[in-house]
Write a protein that holds these residues in place. Structure first.
Motif, mmCIF file in Angstrom:
data_model
loop_
_atom_site.group_PDB
_atom_site.id
_atom_site.type_symbol
_atom_site.label_atom_id
_atom_site.label_comp_id
_atom_site.label_asym_id
_atom_site.label_seq_id
_atom_site.Cartn_x
_atom_site.Cartn_y
_atom_site.Cartn_z
ATOM 1 N N VAL A 26 -6.191 -35.693 25.487
ATOM 2 C CA VAL A 26 -6.568 -34.108 25.896
ATOM 3 C C VAL A 26 -7.792 -33.827 25.178
ATOM 4 O O VAL A 26 -8.001 -33.906 24.010
ATOM 5 N N LEU A 27 -8.933 -33.516 26.013
ATOM 6 C CA LEU A 27 -10.252 -32.949 25.444
ATOM 7 C C LEU A 27 -10.104 -31.348 25.185
ATOM 8 O O LEU A 27 -9.559 -30.776 26.012
ATOM 9 N N GLU A 28 -10.255 -31.011 23.804
ATOM 10 C CA GLU A 28 -9.970 -29.595 23.400
ATOM 11 C C GLU A 28 -11.359 -28.855 23.792
ATOM 12 O O GLU A 28 -12.438 -29.200 23.056
ATOM 13 N N GLY A 29 -11.241 -27.845 24.753
ATOM 14 C CA GLY A 29 -12.629 -27.278 24.900
ATOM 15 C C GLY A 29 -13.117 -28.038 26.351
ATOM 16 O O GLY A 29 -12.721 -29.235 26.391
ATOM 17 N N PRO A 30 -14.056 -27.278 27.119
ATOM 18 C CA PRO A 30 -14.543 -27.963 27.937
ATOM 19 C C PRO A 30 -15.264 -29.420 27.755
ATOM 20 O O PRO A 30 -16.130 -28.978 26.813
ATOM 21 N N ASN A 31 -14.784 -30.517 28.276
ATOM 22 C CA ASN A 31 -15.493 -31.559 27.974
ATOM 23 C C ASN A 31 -15.267 -32.069 26.526
ATOM 24 O O ASN A 31 -16.211 -32.823 25.908
ATOM 25 N N GLY A 32 -14.359 -31.443 25.913
ATOM 26 C CA GLY A 32 -14.122 -31.856 24.397
ATOM 27 C C GLY A 32 -15.017 -30.966 23.549
ATOM 28 O O GLY A 32 -15.294 -31.147 22.362
ATOM 29 N N TYR A 33 -15.787 -30.144 23.987
ATOM 30 C CA TYR A 33 -16.802 -29.074 23.200
ATOM 31 C C TYR A 33 -16.076 -28.300 22.650
ATOM 32 O O TYR A 33 -16.008 -27.142 23.413
ATOM 33 N N SER A 34 -15.952 -28.067 21.314
ATOM 34 C CA SER A 34 -15.058 -27.145 20.895
ATOM 35 C C SER A 34 -15.694 -26.096 19.785
ATOM 36 O O SER A 34 -16.295 -26.515 18.567
ATOM 37 N N ARG A 35 -16.205 -25.036 20.391
ATOM 38 C CA ARG A 35 -17.009 -23.912 19.918
ATOM 39 C C ARG A 35 -16.215 -23.382 18.521
ATOM 40 O O ARG A 35 -15.091 -22.878 18.609
ATOM 41 N N ARG A 62 -12.219 -17.714 18.017
ATOM 42 C CA ARG A 62 -11.016 -18.411 18.296
ATOM 43 C C ARG A 62 -10.937 -19.215 19.755
ATOM 44 O O ARG A 62 -12.036 -18.690 20.401
ATOM 45 N N ASN A 63 -10.374 -20.109 19.685
ATOM 46 C CA ASN A 63 -9.911 -20.863 20.966
ATOM 47 C C ASN A 63 -8.716 -21.415 21.094
ATOM 48 O O ASN A 63 -8.023 -21.337 20.153
ATOM 49 N N GLY A 64 -8.230 -21.757 22.100
ATOM 50 C CA GLY A 64 -6.736 -22.483 22.271
ATOM 51 C C GLY A 64 -6.879 -23.286 23.577
ATOM 52 O O GLY A 64 -7.546 -23.364 24.451
ATOM 53 N N THR A 65 -5.811 -24.177 23.467
ATOM 54 C CA THR A 65 -5.469 -25.124 24.640
ATOM 55 C C THR A 65 -4.010 -25.076 25.084
ATOM 56 O O THR A 65 -3.124 -25.068 23.829
ATOM 57 N N LEU A 66 -3.729 -24.936 26.036
ATOM 58 C CA LEU A 66 -2.093 -25.018 26.507
ATOM 59 C C LEU A 66 -2.072 -26.527 27.281
ATOM 60 O O LEU A 66 -2.702 -26.479 28.386
ATOM 61 N N VAL A 67 -1.091 -27.274 26.803
ATOM 62 C CA VAL A 67 -0.870 -28.705 27.256
ATOM 63 C C VAL A 67 0.278 -28.544 28.147
ATOM 64 O O VAL A 67 1.301 -28.380 27.839
ATOM 65 N N GLU A 68 0.401 -28.874 29.583
ATOM 66 C CA GLU A 68 1.637 -28.665 30.555
ATOM 67 C C GLU A 68 2.548 -30.007 30.164
ATOM 68 O O GLU A 68 2.104 -30.778 29.471
ATOM 69 N N ARG A 69 3.638 -29.840 30.683
ATOM 70 C CA ARG A 69 4.609 -31.207 30.504
ATOM 71 C C ARG A 69 3.919 -32.431 31.199
ATOM 72 O O ARG A 69 4.206 -33.257 30.576
ATOM 73 N N ASN A 70 3.139 -32.381 31.994
ATOM 74 C CA ASN A 70 2.828 -33.478 32.993
ATOM 75 C C ASN A 70 1.410 -33.911 31.939
ATOM 76 O O ASN A 70 0.784 -34.978 32.344
ATOM 77 N N GLY A 71 0.930 -33.235 30.891
ATOM 78 C CA GLY A 71 -0.027 -33.829 30.281
ATOM 79 C C GLY A 71 -1.274 -33.031 30.661
ATOM 80 O O GLY A 71 -2.551 -33.107 29.955
ATOM 81 N N GLU A 72 -1.405 -32.272 31.557
ATOM 82 C CA GLU A 72 -2.575 -31.515 32.042
ATOM 83 C C GLU A 72 -2.914 -30.201 31.213
ATOM 84 O O GLU A 72 -1.997 -29.310 30.817
ATOM 85 N N ALA A 73 -4.204 -30.358 30.742
ATOM 86 C CA ALA A 73 -4.588 -29.098 29.729
ATOM 87 C C ALA A 73 -5.439 -27.931 30.321
ATOM 88 O O ALA A 73 -6.303 -28.362 31.352
ATOM 89 N N ARG A 74 -4.999 -26.779 29.899
ATOM 90 C CA ARG A 74 -5.842 -25.679 30.215
ATOM 91 C C ARG A 74 -6.428 -24.813 29.057
ATOM 92 O O ARG A 74 -5.603 -24.586 27.996
ATOM 93 N N VAL A 75 -7.859 -24.650 29.165
ATOM 94 C CA VAL A 75 -8.490 -24.014 28.098
ATOM 95 C C VAL A 75 -7.981 -22.362 28.302
ATOM 96 O O VAL A 75 -8.090 -21.998 29.367
#
Length: 382
Positions: free
Chosen positions: A186-195, A277-290
């Motif tokens: 999972v890339l955390e943040g858009p394209n793995g860019y974590s502010r 602050r920032n966060g990510t929710l990863v669904e059961r199928n592995g899809e990530a949502r910022v």
């Protein structure tokens, strides 16, 4: 802090407390690469070290059950850090000339007994003490063990997963673990860019494996336990994650029983108020949502004060993500999971296993929480 060429930042030596403690007064002002939103990821190559950035880490936490003692569960942490001293190796004719430090942190928490052990080490990156491998060498990082132990601490890439090993005879602890992904990277943040703040340099390149099937062995007080369980792996690299006003962060990695995973972090100012602050929710199928900052909240319900350091930490939280139907009661499995090491002047911090319950007080998952920058003069050197 000054910016040059739009992609590099000049870092003052005050930001390198750990390096200064080991190597003395050094001219450490140097130009370092900074995280960028258009970073071109390449896997598995990006699992290896990234020279030119000032700081990076490979971070694992997890829960492991003893195979021959059902119900006996250990929490663990294993972290390797690369701390840049200079962007380039100094032009000295010496095997002791180094451009990096290697720092290792490891902990084992016996959840049933409420016992927490922590080991740390800090070495120069030189052939006799430690090295960072280069792709495709299976060794990612290797460093001489702490506490008189003979075997090195190692992090390896093997058959699509990570193998990790540590030993500390003084602390009477060791583990050897093998991990394999259950969910995709999972890339955390858009394209793995974590502010981490508003400034142009306050960011990292960040990705995670939120679920890694894990098995191996844990050794405590001379007894070896065959274990299996699940881990979470975080990977970050950058050069200036804390702004001048920030003192630390609260970070949550929660694996929910419904198969979802939740990562949240809050950056704090010196007065204790939230800065970013920032966060990510990863669904059961592995899809990530910022998650946008307005989508979630964390409320502290209790605190715990360390007798050893005097620091007061949050010790129970309510985590709400209404858009995902999530409301969680998060509590430490036991209070004293503070990491206090042997390396002089190194920051102490709370890194602990937590139990997660839902709004009806039913078990809803497990996780880890990291709390840095609490206590006097204890700002992380990043």
């Amino acid at each position: 802090m000054t910016i040059s060429d739009g992609r590099r930042t000049r870092i003052p030596r005050a930001g390198l407390l750990v390096a200064a403690a080991l190597l003395g007064s050094l001219a450490l002002c140097a130009d370092w690469r900074i995280a960028a939103p258009d970073y071109a990821w390449s896997f598995p190559r990006d699992h290896w070290a990234h020279e030119g950035y000032r700081t990076e880490w490979w971070y694992f936490t997890g829960h492991l059950e003893a195979r021959d003692e059902p119900g006996r569960v250990f929490g663990y942490q294993f972290t390797m850090f690369r701390i840049g001293i200079l962007p380039e190796r100094p032009p000295l004719r010496s095997e002791w000339a180094a451009r990096n430090l290697i720092m290792g942190h490891a902990a084992v928490s016996d959840l049933g007994r409420g016992e927490h052990r922590f080991s740390d080490l800090l070495r120069r990156e030189v052939p006799l003490l430690g090295t960072f491998g280069t792709f495709p060498d299976p060794v990612i990082a290797k460093v001489l063990a702490a506490g008189g132990a003979c075997g090195p601490w190692t992090l390896r890439w093997s058959d699509g997963g990570f193998d990790l090993e540590m030993q500390d005879d003084e602390r009477r602890m060791a583990f050897r673990l093998s991990t394999r992904p259950v969910k995709p990277l999972v890339l955390e943040g858009p394209n793995g860019y974590s502010r981490k703040g508003e400034g142009p340099t306050a960011a990292s390149q960040y990705y995670s494996f939120t679920r890694l099937a894990t098995e191996g062995s844990v050794v405590l007080d001379g007894r070896t336990y065959a274990v299996r369980g699940e881990s979470w792996m975080d990977r970050e690299f950058g050069s200036s994650q804390l702004s001048r006003e920030q003192v630390g962060w609260d970070w949550f990695a929660l694996k929910l029983e419904d198969g979802r995973d939740l990562m949240l972090y809050l950056m704090r100012r010196g007065d204790g108020t939230e800065d970013f602050r920032n966060g990510t929710l990863v669904e059961r199928n592995g899809e990530a949502r910022v998650l946008s900052p307005s989508e979630w909240s964390v409320r502290v319900l209790a605190t715990w004060r360390s007798r050893e350091t005097g620091a007061t930490y949050p010790a129970r939280w309510v985590v709400d993500v209404p858009s995902a139907g999530v409301r969680l009661d998060v509590r430490p499995d036991f209070p004293d999971q503070e990491n206090r090491g042997r390396v002089p002047h190194a920051p102490f911090y709370w890194e602990g296993s937590v139990a997660v319950r839902d709004a009806d007080a039913r078990p809803a998952g497990r996780g880890y929480v990291e709390l840095t920058g609490y206590g006097e003069r204890n700002r992380p050197p990043v």
